[in-house]
Design a protein around this motif. Structure first.
Motif, PDB file in Angstrom:
ATOM      1  N   THR A 187       0.834  -1.203   0.000  1.00 48.48           N
ATOM      2  CA  THR A 187       0.000   0.000   0.000  1.00 48.48           C
ATOM      3  C   THR A 187       0.871   1.257   0.000  1.00 48.48           C
ATOM      4  O   THR A 187       0.491   2.271  -0.582  1.00 48.48           O
ATOM      5  CB  THR A 187      -0.940   0.010   1.218  1.00 48.48           C
ATOM      6  N   MET A 270      -6.500  -3.908  -0.734  1.00 48.61           N
ATOM      7  CA  MET A 270      -7.305  -4.209   0.449  1.00 48.61           C
ATOM      8  C   MET A 270      -8.189  -5.429   0.216  1.00 48.61           C
ATOM      9  O   MET A 270      -8.397  -6.247   1.119  1.00 48.61           O
ATOM     10  CB  MET A 270      -8.143  -2.989   0.821  1.00 48.61           C
ATOM     11  N   LEU A 271      -8.703  -5.574  -1.001  1.00 49.53           N
ATOM     12  CA  LEU A 271      -9.555  -6.711  -1.327  1.00 49.53           C
ATOM     13  C   LEU A 271      -8.776  -8.018  -1.234  1.00 49.53           C
ATOM     14  O   LEU A 271      -9.236  -8.990  -0.607  1.00 49.53           O
ATOM     15  CB  LEU A 271     -10.138  -6.538  -2.729  1.00 49.53           C
ATOM     16  N   ASP A 273      -6.073  -8.570   0.358  1.00 49.00           N
ATOM     17  CA  ASP A 273      -5.590  -8.775   1.723  1.00 49.00           C
ATOM     18  C   ASP A 273      -6.672  -9.353   2.629  1.00 49.00           C
ATOM     19  O   ASP A 273      -6.373 -10.135   3.540  1.00 49.00           O
ATOM     20  CB  ASP A 273      -5.079  -7.447   2.295  1.00 49.00           C
ATOM     21  N   ARG A 274      -7.924  -9.013   2.372  1.00 46.48           N
ATOM     22  CA  ARG A 274      -8.995  -9.366   3.303  1.00 46.48           C
ATOM     23  C   ARG A 274      -9.961 -10.428   2.794  1.00 46.48           C
ATOM     24  O   ARG A 274     -10.786 -10.920   3.553  1.00 46.48           O
ATOM     25  CB  ARG A 274      -9.789  -8.109   3.665  1.00 46.48           C
ATOM     26  N   ALA A 275      -9.883 -10.749   1.512  1.00 50.05           N
ATOM     27  CA  ALA A 275     -10.824 -11.728   0.963  1.00 50.05           C
ATOM     28  C   ALA A 275     -10.608 -13.101   1.596  1.00 50.05           C
ATOM     29  O   ALA A 275      -9.464 -13.528   1.801  1.00 50.05           O
ATOM     30  CB  ALA A 275     -10.660 -11.817  -0.548  1.00 50.05           C
ATOM     31  N   PRO A 276     -11.687 -13.806   1.894  1.00 50.74           N
ATOM     32  CA  PRO A 276     -11.569 -15.176   2.407  1.00 50.74           C
ATOM     33  C   PRO A 276     -10.847 -16.061   1.394  1.00 50.74           C
ATOM     34  O   PRO A 276     -10.885 -15.818   0.186  1.00 50.74           O
ATOM     35  CB  PRO A 276     -13.028 -15.619   2.585  1.00 50.74           C
ATOM     36  N   GLU A 277     -10.201 -17.093   1.903  1.00 50.75           N
ATOM     37  CA  GLU A 277      -9.443 -17.987   1.037  1.00 50.75           C
ATOM     38  C   GLU A 277     -10.307 -18.565  -0.074  1.00 50.75           C
ATOM     39  O   GLU A 277      -9.841 -18.764  -1.202  1.00 50.75           O
ATOM     40  CB  GLU A 277      -8.844 -19.118   1.876  1.00 50.75           C
ATOM     41  N   ARG A 280     -10.293 -16.225  -3.072  1.00 52.81           N
ATOM     42  CA  ARG A 280      -9.032 -15.823  -3.695  1.00 52.81           C
ATOM     43  C   ARG A 280      -8.834 -16.419  -5.080  1.00 52.81           C
ATOM     44  O   ARG A 280      -8.320 -15.765  -5.984  1.00 52.81           O
ATOM     45  CB  ARG A 280      -7.853 -16.205  -2.794  1.00 52.81           C
ATOM     46  N   LEU A 307     -16.995  -6.774   2.654  1.00 54.38           N
ATOM     47  CA  LEU A 307     -15.827  -6.720   3.542  1.00 54.38           C
ATOM     48  C   LEU A 307     -15.634  -5.350   4.177  1.00 54.38           C
ATOM     49  O   LEU A 307     -14.688  -5.156   4.957  1.00 54.38           O
ATOM     50  CB  LEU A 307     -14.572  -7.095   2.745  1.00 54.38           C
ATOM     51  N   ILE A 309     -14.744  -2.523   2.836  1.00 48.35           N
ATOM     52  CA  ILE A 309     -13.555  -1.821   2.353  1.00 48.35           C
ATOM     53  C   ILE A 309     -13.873  -0.387   1.951  1.00 48.35           C
ATOM     54  O   ILE A 309     -13.126   0.547   2.276  1.00 48.35           O
ATOM     55  CB  ILE A 309     -12.919  -2.602   1.180  1.00 48.35           C
ATOM     56  N   GLU A 312     -14.313   1.835   5.036  1.00 46.08           N
ATOM     57  CA  GLU A 312     -13.038   2.131   5.698  1.00 46.08           C
ATOM     58  C   GLU A 312     -12.224   3.140   4.905  1.00 46.08           C
ATOM     59  O   GLU A 312     -11.620   4.068   5.481  1.00 46.08           O
ATOM     60  CB  GLU A 312     -12.232   0.845   5.889  1.00 46.08           C
TER      61      GLU A 312
END
Length: 358
Positions: A187, A270-271, A273-277, A280, A307, A309, A312
């Motif tokens: 980032t 951010m997506l 980094d935070r997305a569930p496995e 992905r 999420l 995003i 935030e």
């Protein structure tokens, strides 16, 4: 603010129109394409918001408190520079549309097809688009040298302009490389890109040029440049959001192009980094794909909102906007009657960038 920008836009557009019309005959000495390129540059430049040119005027008036007549050529130079960068950007990003019309390189590809030229029409379009962008930049440099100010100030303007546009070039190289990197971009690196590709070029440079032309010293111009950086970061993050969530009829570009181009934006960082496995694999497949559908775009939008995003990011942007407001107050404490209106416009610019949707 909108009234001010509209007035400045009309003045700059009229100047650009007159300038390009007078340049046509001179450019035609080198060949018949001279009239073609000036016509296309005019059609390409005039529909723009011309915010960079208007900011040249604002920077001048913030320091002088006067109307910006001496820097009209500088404002026009910024708009032709914008055309140069966008024409080349569309080629690099493989975007075939700009402001709802065919990009310049697509226009030339169509010329080759209609005239039955030999060879690859797409290559012809790219080559001619690069030439058109180069010509816009060379004309912009000529305009910059025509500023109606002291010759010593003109030298400072040209030097500042050249150094800042060189930084834009390096930032663009980072942007191109980021799209094909196999690792994730931090980032911090993304924000640095935003500062130098958008912030300093779109906001810092025009404000600095205007202030410099009005006689401001290097220290003040540097401080104004730092303010422009922060406004630019806000602008670019909102631009990323509009590129994914906006209306293509309003933006003039296909929604979701950042997905197909795998642009390493803050939203994307951010997506991922935070997305569930479980999500992905789908994201890895979509970003960088040349066949992103409307359904794919809606999927990415929904996941970003789920999420939290966007919410935030908005909070972070509001904090940046507050920092910009405080910086303006420090730069222009107790503004006199001649400049207070222009300081208010600068404040409005920050607020607008925070809330814009196109």
């Amino acid at each position: 603010m909108h009234e001010y920008l509209s007035i400045q836009r009309e003045r700059i557009a009229a100047f650009v129109s007159e300038f390009l019309s007078t340049e046509t005959d001179r450019l035609c000495r080198a060949g018949a394409w001279g009239s073609d390129v000036t016509e296309r540059l005019l059609e390409y430049t005039l529909p723009g918001k011309m915010i960079r040119g208007a900011l040249v005027h604002l920077g001048y008036s913030l320091v002088s408190g006067r109307e910006p007549d001496p820097v009209l050529s500088v404002a026009a130079a910024m708009e032709l520079t914008q055309s140069f960068l966008l024409i080349h950007d569309d080629i690099m990003d493989r975007d075939d549309q700009r402001r709802g019309k065919p990009a310049v390189h697509r226009q030339y590809a169509e010329v080759a097809w209609r005239r039955g030229y030999l060879g690859n029409t797409e290559h012809f379009g790219h080559a001619m688009g690069i030439c058109a962008g180069d010509i816009a930049m060379f004309l912009a440099t000529d305009l910059l040298s025509r500023a109606d100010v002291d010759p010593g100030i003109v030298q400072r303007l040209v030097s500042c302009f050249a150094r800042e546009i060189a930084l834009v070039g390096v930032a663009q190289m980072s942007d191109v490389a980021n799209a094909v990197r196999i690792d994730e971009v931090s980032t911090e690196d993304i924000i640095t890109l935003y500062r130098y590709k958008t912030g300093r070029y779109t906001f810092s440079l025009p404000l600095m040029l205007g202030a410099m032309a009005a006689g401001a010293g290097d220290g003040f111009c540097d401080d104004l440049g730092l303010l422009g950086e922060e406004i630019g970061v806000i602008f670019q993050i909102k631009d990323d959001e509009i590129g994914l969530f906006g209306d293509s009829t309003a933006t003039g570009k296909p929604v979701g192009s950042d997905i197909s181009e795998n642009k390493k934006t803050i939203l994307r960082a951010m997506l991922f980094d935070r997305a569930p496995e479980a999500e992905r694999e789908t994201l890895d497949r979509l970003f960088g794909s040349e066949s992103v559908t409307v359904h794919d775009v809606q999927y990415v939008r929904s996941l970003i909102d789920t999420l939290g995003i966007r919410d935030e990011l908005q909070q972070k942007l509001e904090l940046r906007a507050l920092a910009c407001t405080n910086r303006i107050d420090r730069l222009f404490p107790g503004s006199g009657p001649a400049t207070v209106r222009f300081v208010e416009i600068l404040h409005s610019l920050v607020a607008y960038n925070l809330k814009r949707d196109r």
